[in-house]
Scaffold this motif. Structure first.
Motif, PDB file in Angstrom:
ATOM      1  N   GLY A 171       0.812  -1.223   0.000  1.00  0.00           N
ATOM      2  CA  GLY A 171       0.000   0.000   0.000  1.00  0.00           C
ATOM      3  C   GLY A 171       0.836   1.259   0.000  1.00  0.00           C
ATOM      4  N   GLY A 172       2.139   1.112  -0.345  1.00  0.00           N
ATOM      5  CA  GLY A 172       3.026   2.281  -0.332  1.00  0.00           C
ATOM      6  C   GLY A 172       3.311   2.770  -1.752  1.00  0.00           C
ATOM      7  N   ILE A 192      -3.877  -4.400  -2.646  1.00  0.00           N
ATOM      8  CA  ILE A 192      -4.204  -4.731  -1.255  1.00  0.00           C
ATOM      9  C   ILE A 192      -3.249  -4.003  -0.325  1.00  0.00           C
ATOM     10  N   SER A 193      -3.813  -3.124   0.485  1.00  0.00           N
ATOM     11  CA  SER A 193      -2.982  -2.321   1.393  1.00  0.00           C
ATOM     12  C   SER A 193      -3.275  -2.729   2.835  1.00  0.00           C
ATOM     13  N   ILE A 218      -8.840  -0.527  -4.943  1.00  0.00           N
ATOM     14  CA  ILE A 218      -7.941  -0.461  -3.779  1.00  0.00           C
ATOM     15  C   ILE A 218      -8.662  -1.006  -2.536  1.00  0.00           C
ATOM     16  N   TYR A 219      -8.051  -2.001  -1.893  1.00  0.00           N
ATOM     17  CA  TYR A 219      -8.608  -2.601  -0.675  1.00  0.00           C
ATOM     18  C   TYR A 219      -7.719  -2.153   0.478  1.00  0.00           C
ATOM     19  N   GLU A 220      -8.254  -1.300   1.357  1.00  0.00           N
ATOM     20  CA  GLU A 220      -7.433  -0.810   2.468  1.00  0.00           C
ATOM     21  C   GLU A 220      -7.685  -1.638   3.726  1.00  0.00           C
ATOM     22  N   ASN A 221      -6.719  -1.604   4.629  1.00  0.00           N
ATOM     23  CA  ASN A 221      -6.800  -2.340   5.901  1.00  0.00           C
ATOM     24  C   ASN A 221      -7.120  -3.817   5.690  1.00  0.00           C
ATOM     25  N   CYS A 222      -6.475  -4.408   4.702  1.00  0.00           N
ATOM     26  CA  CYS A 222      -6.661  -5.827   4.375  1.00  0.00           C
ATOM     27  C   CYS A 222      -5.310  -6.508   4.340  1.00  0.00           C
ATOM     28  N   LEU A 238      -8.040 -12.754   1.073  1.00  0.00           N
ATOM     29  CA  LEU A 238      -7.752 -11.573   1.894  1.00  0.00           C
ATOM     30  C   LEU A 238      -8.497 -11.624   3.206  1.00  0.00           C
ATOM     31  N   LYS A 239      -7.922 -10.973   4.212  1.00  0.00           N
ATOM     32  CA  LYS A 239      -8.665 -10.789   5.453  1.00  0.00           C
ATOM     33  C   LYS A 239      -8.776  -9.294   5.703  1.00  0.00           C
ATOM     34  N   GLY A 240      -9.999  -8.812   5.770  1.00  0.00           N
ATOM     35  CA  GLY A 240     -10.218  -7.389   6.009  1.00  0.00           C
ATOM     36  C   GLY A 240     -11.193  -7.181   7.134  1.00  0.00           C
TER      37      GLY A 240
END
Ligand SMILES: Cc1cc2nc3c(=O)[nH]c(=O)nc-3n(C[C@H](O)[C@H](O)[C@H](O)COP(=O)(O)OP(=O)(O)OC[C@H]3O[C@@H](n4cnc5c(N)ncnc54)[C@H](O)[C@@H]3O)c2cc1C
Length: 444
Positions: A171-172, A192-193, A218-222, A238-240
């Motif tokens: 995610g950077g 995946i961030s 974009i999938y954040e906090n996953c 993924l785990k979110g």
């Protein structure tokens, strides 16, 4: 005799500087000169991003009815041409390094135990040793990660074809850059961030970056739990916040940062992530052993690595140099270039303007994607506390501004600034505006 392990930006800079100052230097490089910067990092991103931007500009002009067609990208040929140019540059670096008087040993693994340097198991007597072994991609150790179809910057050149649907893990800045490239080349991109996307950037930069990456999901906090597939990668689990979900894809690309490469270093103090611990003279915990570049941890950037190499060499030469990390500019390449440098100052006031029309932005006026400039200024002193800019040449702007900040040159000096025209830089106009307000005492 001085032994340098690693011929990336850090090791090469140190070796050349020492040799030019009359020292006998042997540089041990297990691969090719240039390190990650040339082969898997900055230059690879330049190669891919240059092509992506040309494609993006062409698409933009096509959407405006100016170009009749949009070219198709020949991805495998792009990779082959990129490799040819990288090899050519590595040859130039070899000539330059030898020309400075450095003896290079290729294809051998160096190792350091305490004060002793070893090459392929043989001890090499040395007055000083420099560890510049760099870093390697941080690959999450989840089930399926070794399946064919999973790549990192170190293996991207082996992609057999352009992915149709790719999951980018990270995610950077690095992840964002590859997302833009694959999105522009026409792949369906998922990113995946583990935390917030680009979380260390200014919110204005983040929101423009998200706009430029509109085609990327974009999938954040996953976090990635597994790569699924029988014979090759076919999806990612993924785990979110909402539990477990899956994304199907044909390619997974790991762009989740870098780990110091220090497994061949023993008897020297290391930090929790394996980074070799150094002081500001780049000295390790062992006398006459220095370390520089990515192996010492963040910030893991080429100019920092080079300067650390220079500082290590200066101290070996007995000239007492210190590394200063207060004004390090950074950049990110999407359609626009993004760059920033900032120092903490709670009194700073922020000003921002949209990027002007100019070279590289004229045809972005209709879409409103001309970038922007933001500066932080201390209203009492005129001290420049930060700039955040998205523009075609943002990196150049930020680098020179960072230097002015380091030299203590604030916005007041911009009263006298004469720009070139046309240019797509909004920073100088903000500085002039703020300088005028300070002069007139009309800041608030
Ligand atoms: C995808 C990507 C994009 C990047 N983009 C940017 C960017 O835009 N801007 C920026 O400033 N930085 C960027 N970087 C970071 C930059 O590449 C690194 O900071 C820089 O290369 C570090 O230089 P170094 O000399 O410390 O290490 P490296 O470049 O990693 O070089 C280390 C060298 O040591 C050699 N080596 C390792 N172990 C041994 C051993 N035991 N014996 C002998 N030789 C050994 C390796 O083969 C290598 O050549 C990027 C990195 C990546 C991966």
């Amino acid at each position: 005799m001085i032994i340098v392990l690693g011929g990336g930006p850090a090791g090469r800079t140190a070796a050349i500087h020492l040799a030019l100052n009359g020292e006998e230097v042997t540089l041990v490089e297990k691969g090719e000169l240039g390190g990650q910067c040339l082969h898997y990092g900055c230059m690879m991103v330049c190669a891919l991003n240059d092509a992506a931007r040309v494609h993006g500009n062409t698409r933009n002009l096509h959407d405006l009815g100016i170009f009749k067609t949009i070219p198709d990208i020949n991805f495998t040929h792009l990779l082959a041409q990129m490799k040819t140019i990288q090899t050519k540059i590595a040859g130039i670096l070899d000539e330059e390094t030898r020309g400075a008087g450095v003896n290079i040993i290729y294809g051998k693994e160096g190792r350091v135990v305490g004060r002793s340097a070893m090459v392929d198991g043989n001890q090499c007597p040395a007055d000083s040793v420099i560890i510049a072994t760099g870093s390697s991609p941080n690959v999450p150790l989840v089930p399926g990660i070794t399946l064919p179809g999973v790549f990192s910057p170190h293996t991207l050149s082996q992609m057999p074809s352009l992915p149709e649907e790719i999951v980018i893990v990270g995610g950077g800045i690095m992840a964002a850059e590859f997302a833009y490239i694959f999105q522009e080349f026409g792949a369906v991109v998922h990113l995946i961030s583990r935390s917030g996307f680009l979380k260390s950037l200014d919110p204005k930069l983040i929101s423009l970056a998200k706009k430029e990456l509109e085609g990327t999901r974009i999938y954040e906090n996953c976090r990635i739990e597994a790569v699924d597939g029988r014979e090759k990668a076919e999806g990612v689990r993924l785990k979110g916040e909402k539990g477990i979900s899956t994304i199907s894809c044909d390619t997974v690309f790991i762009a989740a940062g870098l780990n110091p490469r220090s497994e061949m270093i023993d008897g020297i103090r290391k930090g929790p992530h394996g980074e070799v611990v150094v002081d500001r003279q780049m000295r390790t915990s062992v006398r006459d052993v220095f370390a520089c570049g990515d192996v010492t941890g963040s910030p893991q950037l080429t100019p920092v690595a080079r300067h650390e190499g220079f500082v290590a060499a200066e101290n070996i030469l007995g000239r007492e140099a210190l590394m200063d990390y207060t004004h390090i500019p950074q950049s990110m390449s999407l359609f626009n270039e993004y760059a920033f440098v900032a120092v903490d100052n709670p009194c700073a006031i922020a000003f921002s303007v949209p990027g002007p029309a100019g070279p590289g932005t004229f045809w972005s006026v209709p879409s409103g994607m001309t970038g922007f400039a933001k500066v932080g200024v201390d209203p009492d002193t005129g001290e420049l506390c930060g700039i955040h800019v998205a523009a075609p040449s943002a990196g150049i702007i930020a680098a020179y501004q960072a230097f002015l900040m380091q030299q203590g040159i604030g916005v007041k000096a911009f009263d006298e600034f004469i720009e070139v025209h046309p240019m797509a830089d909004g920073v100088y106009s903000l500085m002039k505006f703020v300088a005028e307000k300070i002069r007139e005492g009309k800041f608030f």
